[in-house]
Design a protein around this motif. Structure first.
Motif, PDB file in Angstrom:
ATOM      1  N   ALA A  51       0.798  -1.260  -0.028  1.00 33.71           N
ATOM      2  CA  ALA A  51       0.206  -0.009   0.029  1.00 33.71           C
ATOM      3  C   ALA A  51       0.868   1.475   0.048  1.00 33.71           C
ATOM      4  O   ALA A  51       0.712   2.219  -0.564  1.00 33.71           O
ATOM      5  CB  ALA A  51      -1.039  -0.034   1.167  1.00 33.71           C
ATOM      6  N   VAL A  52       2.020   1.355   0.619  1.00 31.08           N
ATOM      7  CA  VAL A  52       2.807   2.387   0.746  1.00 31.08           C
ATOM      8  C   VAL A  52       3.421   2.665  -0.387  1.00 31.08           C
ATOM      9  O   VAL A  52       3.619   3.800  -0.763  1.00 31.08           O
ATOM     10  CB  VAL A  52       3.880   2.250   2.079  1.00 31.08           C
ATOM     11  CG1 VAL A  52       5.016   3.437   1.958  1.00 31.08           C
ATOM     12  CG2 VAL A  52       3.095   2.516   3.530  1.00 31.08           C
ATOM     13  N   THR A  53       4.029   1.499  -1.071  1.00 32.31           N
ATOM     14  CA  THR A  53       4.392   1.719  -2.217  1.00 32.31           C
ATOM     15  C   THR A  53       3.661   2.453  -3.513  1.00 32.31           C
ATOM     16  O   THR A  53       4.302   3.189  -4.276  1.00 32.31           O
ATOM     17  CB  THR A  53       5.159   0.349  -2.788  1.00 32.31           C
ATOM     18  OG1 THR A  53       5.940  -0.120  -1.943  1.00 32.31           O
ATOM     19  CG2 THR A  53       6.163   0.617  -4.148  1.00 32.31           C
ATOM     20  N   LEU A  54       2.605   1.895  -3.516  1.00 35.64           N
ATOM     21  CA  LEU A  54       1.603   2.407  -4.558  1.00 35.64           C
ATOM     22  C   LEU A  54       1.170   3.721  -4.108  1.00 35.64           C
ATOM     23  O   LEU A  54       0.720   4.451  -5.048  1.00 35.64           O
ATOM     24  CB  LEU A  54       0.350   1.261  -4.468  1.00 35.64           C
ATOM     25  CG  LEU A  54       0.571   0.144  -4.960  1.00 35.64           C
ATOM     26  CD1 LEU A  54      -0.607  -0.646  -4.807  1.00 35.64           C
ATOM     27  CD2 LEU A  54       0.828   0.075  -6.563  1.00 35.64           C
ATOM     28  N   GLU A  55       1.373   4.343  -2.734  1.00 35.27           N
ATOM     29  CA  GLU A  55       0.613   5.519  -2.547  1.00 35.27           C
ATOM     30  C   GLU A  55       1.694   6.570  -2.746  1.00 35.27           C
ATOM     31  O   GLU A  55       1.624   7.817  -2.773  1.00 35.27           O
ATOM     32  CB  GLU A  55       0.171   5.596  -0.975  1.00 35.27           C
ATOM     33  CG  GLU A  55      -1.115   4.894  -0.449  1.00 35.27           C
ATOM     34  CD  GLU A  55      -2.191   5.737  -1.076  1.00 35.27           C
ATOM     35  OE1 GLU A  55      -1.937   7.042  -1.456  1.00 35.27           O
ATOM     36  OE2 GLU A  55      -3.329   5.358  -1.110  1.00 35.27           O
ATOM     37  N   ILE A  56       3.252   6.128  -2.905  1.00 32.24           N
ATOM     38  CA  ILE A  56       4.234   7.275  -3.150  1.00 32.24           C
ATOM     39  C   ILE A  56       3.794   7.927  -4.470  1.00 32.24           C
ATOM     40  O   ILE A  56       3.822   9.154  -4.462  1.00 32.24           O
ATOM     41  CB  ILE A  56       5.496   6.485  -3.181  1.00 32.24           C
ATOM     42  CG1 ILE A  56       5.757   5.945  -1.684  1.00 32.24           C
ATOM     43  CG2 ILE A  56       6.663   7.524  -3.630  1.00 32.24           C
ATOM     44  CD1 ILE A  56       7.190   5.219  -1.795  1.00 32.24           C
ATOM     45  N   GLY A  57       3.664   7.280  -5.406  1.00 32.28           N
ATOM     46  CA  GLY A  57       3.180   7.899  -6.823  1.00 32.28           C
ATOM     47  C   GLY A  57       2.257   8.890  -6.585  1.00 32.28           C
ATOM     48  O   GLY A  57       1.935  10.003  -6.887  1.00 32.28           O
TER      49      GLY A  57
END
Length: 290
Positions: A219-225
């Protein structure tokens, strides 16, 4: 009988070799986006050592110099803007600002979302109903519009932007962690822990939280963008990082009126945003599949 034996027959060596190659290729898939992201963070961290120019200092004698391949010089390889500021220097320092906002706001959102999701999913009942109605209320609001209104009311600044973004995006993490916690609460190991009298807070911290960390990482990886796009949008609209402090959104806003004569001013920060967001999404998709 023969059909059963043939069904149990081991796969040919060629098929095994192809499967092995496919696994190796899948294992190499995240290396490119991961390398890009690591490179972005390293360039942002080392911006002060890599750039010979002050990203804020104006030099009107050298204004609107094109990149070196379009008639400019290697003194300013990516050209200069309308105030004579080096585009490469502003791009690297802008990466520091944009990525810092993304990381710090995600820390705030992850902490709030994980805490609310664990409490709501594990306690259930009235606590779950109250917390989830509050989450639904925030999710019903248009994130960018509310962030823009609050940023204008509080004034543009680095601290205000990361707090606004962090407080607006945590509900999605909360919903995800709540769903995972509700599944883990029904597992045998958590039921056994409750049966022998282990306190609820210890079950959550020792048994539930470690098992939701993989989902949280995706979830965090996808939220960075998403966060980078929100920050760039706010800065582009004049409610984000205040100029002349460089950020990718501020640089695009600076080059908006000069597309015909100074296309490079907005092009390079736009490409940086695009590459970073795509890399985050590809890496996040790979982690989700894994």
């Amino acid at each position: 009988m023969n059909a059963g034996l043939s069904a149990q027959r081991p796969a040919p060596a060629g098929a095994l070799a192809r499967t092995s190659r496919q696994r190796r290729s899948i294992g190499l898939m995240p290396l490119l986006p991961l390398g890009i992201l690591i490179g972005m963070f390293l360039l942002a961290a080392l911006a002060g050592f890599l750039t010979p120019y002050d990203p804020i200092k104006q030099d009107l004698i050298h204004y609107l110099k094109p990149p070196f391949w379009a008639g400019g010089t290697m003194a300013h390889p990516l050209g200069t803007d309308s105030f004579g500021r080096d585009v490469l220097s502003r791009l690297l320092f802008g990466a520091r600002v944009s990525l810092s906002v993304a990381v710090l706001s995600l820390i705030i959102a992850t902490f709030l979302g994980t805490t609310v999701g664990l409490l709501s999913g594990y306690l259930g009942g009235n606590v779950d109903s109250i917390l989830m109605r509050f989450v639904d209320m925030i999710l019903a609001l248009p994130t960018l519009l509310i962030a823009l209104a609050v940023a204008i009311a509080l004034g543009p600044s680095f601290t205000n932007i990361l707090l606004i973004i962090g407080l607006m995006i945590w509900p999605r993490t909360a919903r995800l962690i709540r769903a995972e916690t509700m599944l883990l609460k029904k597992q045998e190991f958590t039921r056994y822990a409750r049966a022998i009298g282990v306190p609820g807070w210890r079950i959550v911290l020792r048994h539930v939280l470690p098992n939701v960390l993989p989902t949280l990482l995706v979830a965090v990886t996808l939220e960075i963008g998403h966060v980078i796009l929100v920050e760039a949008s706010l800065s582009f609209l004049g409610a984000g990082i205040p100029p002349p402090q460089p950020s990718w959104g501020v640089m695009i806003a600076d080059g908006r009126a000069l597309i015909a004569t100074g296309w490079w001013i907005a092009l390079f920060p736009g490409l940086a945003i695009m590459v970073t967001v795509i890399s985050c999404n590809v890496l996040g998709d790979w982690l989700r599949d894994r």
